[in-house]
Enzyme design. Sequence first.
Site, PDB file in Angstrom:
ATOM      1  N   ASP A  35     -27.263 147.546-104.665  1.00 14.66           N
ATOM      2  CA  ASP A  35     -26.068 147.866-105.451  1.00 14.66           C
ATOM      3  C   ASP A  35     -25.710 149.319-105.173  1.00 14.66           C
ATOM      4  O   ASP A  35     -26.563 150.109-104.744  1.00 14.66           O
ATOM      5  CB  ASP A  35     -26.310 147.651-106.949  1.00 14.66           C
ATOM      6  CG  ASP A  35     -25.011 147.401-107.707  1.00 14.66           C
ATOM      7  OD1 ASP A  35     -24.713 146.234-108.030  1.00 14.66           O
ATOM      8  OD2 ASP A  35     -24.265 148.391-107.957  1.00 14.66           O
ATOM      9  N   PHE A 146     -21.124 128.803-109.404  1.00 10.10           N
ATOM     10  CA  PHE A 146     -20.552 128.089-110.552  1.00 10.10           C
ATOM     11  C   PHE A 146     -21.311 128.362-111.852  1.00 10.10           C
ATOM     12  O   PHE A 146     -21.060 127.693-112.844  1.00 10.10           O
ATOM     13  CB  PHE A 146     -20.546 126.578-110.267  1.00 10.10           C
ATOM     14  CG  PHE A 146     -19.708 126.200-109.077  1.00 10.10           C
ATOM     15  CD1 PHE A 146     -18.324 126.108-109.193  1.00 10.10           C
ATOM     16  CD2 PHE A 146     -20.287 125.975-107.842  1.00 10.10           C
ATOM     17  CE1 PHE A 146     -17.541 125.785-108.084  1.00 10.10           C
ATOM     18  CE2 PHE A 146     -19.504 125.655-106.734  1.00 10.10           C
ATOM     19  CZ  PHE A 146     -18.127 125.554-106.861  1.00 10.10           C
ATOM     20  N   GLU A 149     -22.119 132.384-117.720  1.00  8.37           N
ATOM     21  CA  GLU A 149     -22.868 133.400-118.450  1.00  8.37           C
ATOM     22  C   GLU A 149     -23.395 132.776-119.742  1.00  8.37           C
ATOM     23  O   GLU A 149     -22.725 131.953-120.359  1.00  8.37           O
ATOM     24  CB  GLU A 149     -21.976 134.609-118.746  1.00  8.37           C
ATOM     25  CG  GLU A 149     -21.706 135.395-117.482  1.00  8.37           C
ATOM     26  CD  GLU A 149     -20.758 136.570-117.690  1.00  8.37           C
ATOM     27  OE1 GLU A 149     -20.652 137.070-118.816  1.00  8.37           O
ATOM     28  OE2 GLU A 149     -20.123 136.972-116.708  1.00  8.37           O
ATOM     29  N   LYS A 200     -13.772 126.472-105.717  1.00  9.92           N
ATOM     30  CA  LYS A 200     -14.122 127.396-106.799  1.00  9.92           C
ATOM     31  C   LYS A 200     -12.899 127.700-107.673  1.00  9.92           C
ATOM     32  O   LYS A 200     -12.946 127.601-108.897  1.00  9.92           O
ATOM     33  CB  LYS A 200     -14.693 128.695-106.209  1.00  9.92           C
ATOM     34  CG  LYS A 200     -14.947 129.793-107.208  1.00  9.92           C
ATOM     35  CD  LYS A 200     -15.997 129.411-108.229  1.00  9.92           C
ATOM     36  CE  LYS A 200     -16.026 130.404-109.372  1.00  9.92           C
ATOM     37  NZ  LYS A 200     -16.907 129.995-110.466  1.00  9.92           N
ATOM     38  N   ALA A 248     -11.432 123.058-129.351  1.00  6.05           N
ATOM     39  CA  ALA A 248     -10.281 123.916-129.677  1.00  6.05           C
ATOM     40  C   ALA A 248     -10.765 125.248-130.242  1.00  6.05           C
ATOM     41  O   ALA A 248     -11.830 125.334-130.845  1.00  6.05           O
ATOM     42  CB  ALA A 248      -9.388 123.208-130.682  1.00  6.05           C
ATOM     43  N   CYS A 256     -14.129 135.526-115.566  1.00  5.17           N
ATOM     44  CA  CYS A 256     -13.755 134.560-114.522  1.00  5.17           C
ATOM     45  C   CYS A 256     -12.453 133.811-114.790  1.00  5.17           C
ATOM     46  O   CYS A 256     -11.524 133.901-113.987  1.00  5.17           O
ATOM     47  CB  CYS A 256     -14.889 133.571-114.319  1.00  5.17           C
ATOM     48  SG  CYS A 256     -16.316 134.336-113.542  1.00  5.17           S
TER      49      CYS A 256
END
Length: 436
Positions: A35, A146, A149, A200, A248, A256
Site C-alpha cells: 500500500d 463480489f 463488507e 461486476k 425496504a 460500491c
Amino acid sequence: MSGQREPVGVIGVGWVGLVTAVCFAELGHEVVARDILAEKVEALSGGETTIHEPGLEEMLRRNAERITFTTDMSVLLERARLLFVCVDTPPTYSGDADLSRVRAVVEELPADSEHVLIMKSTVPAGTGDSIRRDRPGLPYVSCPEFLKEGTAVTDFMHPDRVVIGADAGDDRAAEAVAGLYEPLGGEILRTDVSSAEMIKLASNAFLATKISFINEIANVCEEVGADVGQVAAGMGLDQRIGASFLRAGIGYGGSCFPKDVKALKMLAGNTGYHFQLLNAVIEVNELQKRRVVGKLEKHLGSLLGKRIALLGLAFKPDTDDMREASSLVLAARLQGEGAEVVGYDPVAAGRAAELLDSVEMADSALDALEGADAAVLVTEWREFAELDWSEVAARMARPLVVDGRNFLDPAQLVGAGFEYEGIGTSQDVPAPATTD
Ligand SMILES: NC(=O)c1ccc[n+]([C@@H]2O[C@H](COP(=O)([O-])OP(=O)(O)OC[C@H]3O[C@@H](n4cnc5c(N)ncnc54)[C@H](O)[C@@H]3O)[C@@H](O)[C@H]2O)c1
C-alpha cells in the site's frame, strides 16, 4: 504447505485488498501486500487491522508469518508473479470511475514484466482492453470481487462464483488465477475481459435496482394500507424473484452501489446509450433517505430546535465504513430543518466524527437517546434490538422512533409506549395484549 503454493501479490490494502491478502494467506500462500500509506502498512505489520471486519483480525494474526506488508513495490515485484490490483476507483465529479490509481499501478510495472496483472478493483468495461493496448504482452486477467463488507471474510472463502475474464493469449494466466480459487469450491466462470468487467457492474446495478424497487413498493404500501414486509415475503417465495435485497428501508449506501450504479450509467452514456432505468434507481435512493424528515414532521411538526438521535452511522452493520452512508445525508437534512442532531455508532463513531463535525457524538445509545424528541434507526446494529425500550421511553423527551430499516419489533416498541414509524406500512401497530 506454503512452499508448494504460488506466492500472491496484493496492491492496495483496503477492504478488498486486506481481505484478499489475509484469505490467500489462510489458504497457505505467501502473500506480499503493498500500500502507499505508510501508517497503514505499519499498523498491519503489527497485526492490527485498519478496518472493522468480523473475523479478519484473528485471521491476520493467525497468518502473520505468511504476509509481508510493504510500501515498496520492488519487494512485491521481486517476490510475487500474480498481482491482484485492489486499489480504490472512486467516482470523479463527472460520475465516471476514477482510474488514476489503477493507471499508477500499471505505470510502476517494468516494461519487460513477467507478472500477471489481475484486476480486482471495479473498473468500467473496456478498461482491460485499454491497459492491454498500452501494455501489449502484459498478461491481464479481470477477476472482479463480489464480497460484502460485514461478511467479507466468509464471502471470500465461500464465493457463489468466481469470475475470471481473460482474452486470447492469456489462457495460462487465467488458469493460474483459477487455480488459486479452486480450493474455495465456488463455481468458476471463464469469460472475456470486457464481459467480466460488465458482470461486476451489472450485478451491483441489479442489486441496487432491487433495493430501489422494494423501496418504491414500500412507498405505495404506505398510501394503500399494505405492509411491505408481508409483500416482500410473498414476493420472495417466488424462486424467479428470490428473497434477498427485498428489504425496504432508507436506501443503499456504501463505497460500491452508489458509485458503481453511477459509473455504469456514465459508461453507457459515454457510448451514447441512455440507461433510463438506472436514473430512476439513483433518484429513488436519494429521495428515500429524505422521507425520514417527513415522517418526523408528521409527529413533531417543525423540527426547529428538536433533538434527533441517529442510531447507527455506518452505511451498514458490522462495518465502520462511512462512505456514502445514509446518516451523512440524513444529518445534513435534519440540520437543514434546524434540528439538533446527536449520533451513536458502536464502531464507526471515529470515522463518522471526521465527516459529521457538527453532529454531537454520544458514547452509547442511551446517551444519544437521553432527552431526544425522536430516534431514527439508521443502521441495524444488533445492540439496538436488544435495548431496554421501556427505559429508553422514560429517558426520551418524546418516545418516537422512525425505524429506517424496519429492524425493530413494532409491537414491542408500542408496548413500551412509543409512537413507531417504519418504512412501507401505514397500518396502526396494535399494542401487545396485556395479561392483567
Ligand atoms: N469495499 C467493498 O465492499 C468492495 C467490494 C467489491 C469491489 N470493490 C472494489 O474494490 C476496489 C477497492 O475497494 P476498497 O473498498 O478496498 O478501497 P479502499 O479505499 O478501502 O482501499 C484502497 C487501497 O488502495 C491503496 N492504494 C491506492 N493507490 C495505490 C497504489 N498505487 N499502490 C498501492 N496501494 C494503493 C489505498 O491507500 C487504499 O489503502 C474498488 O474498485 C472497489 O469498487 C470494493
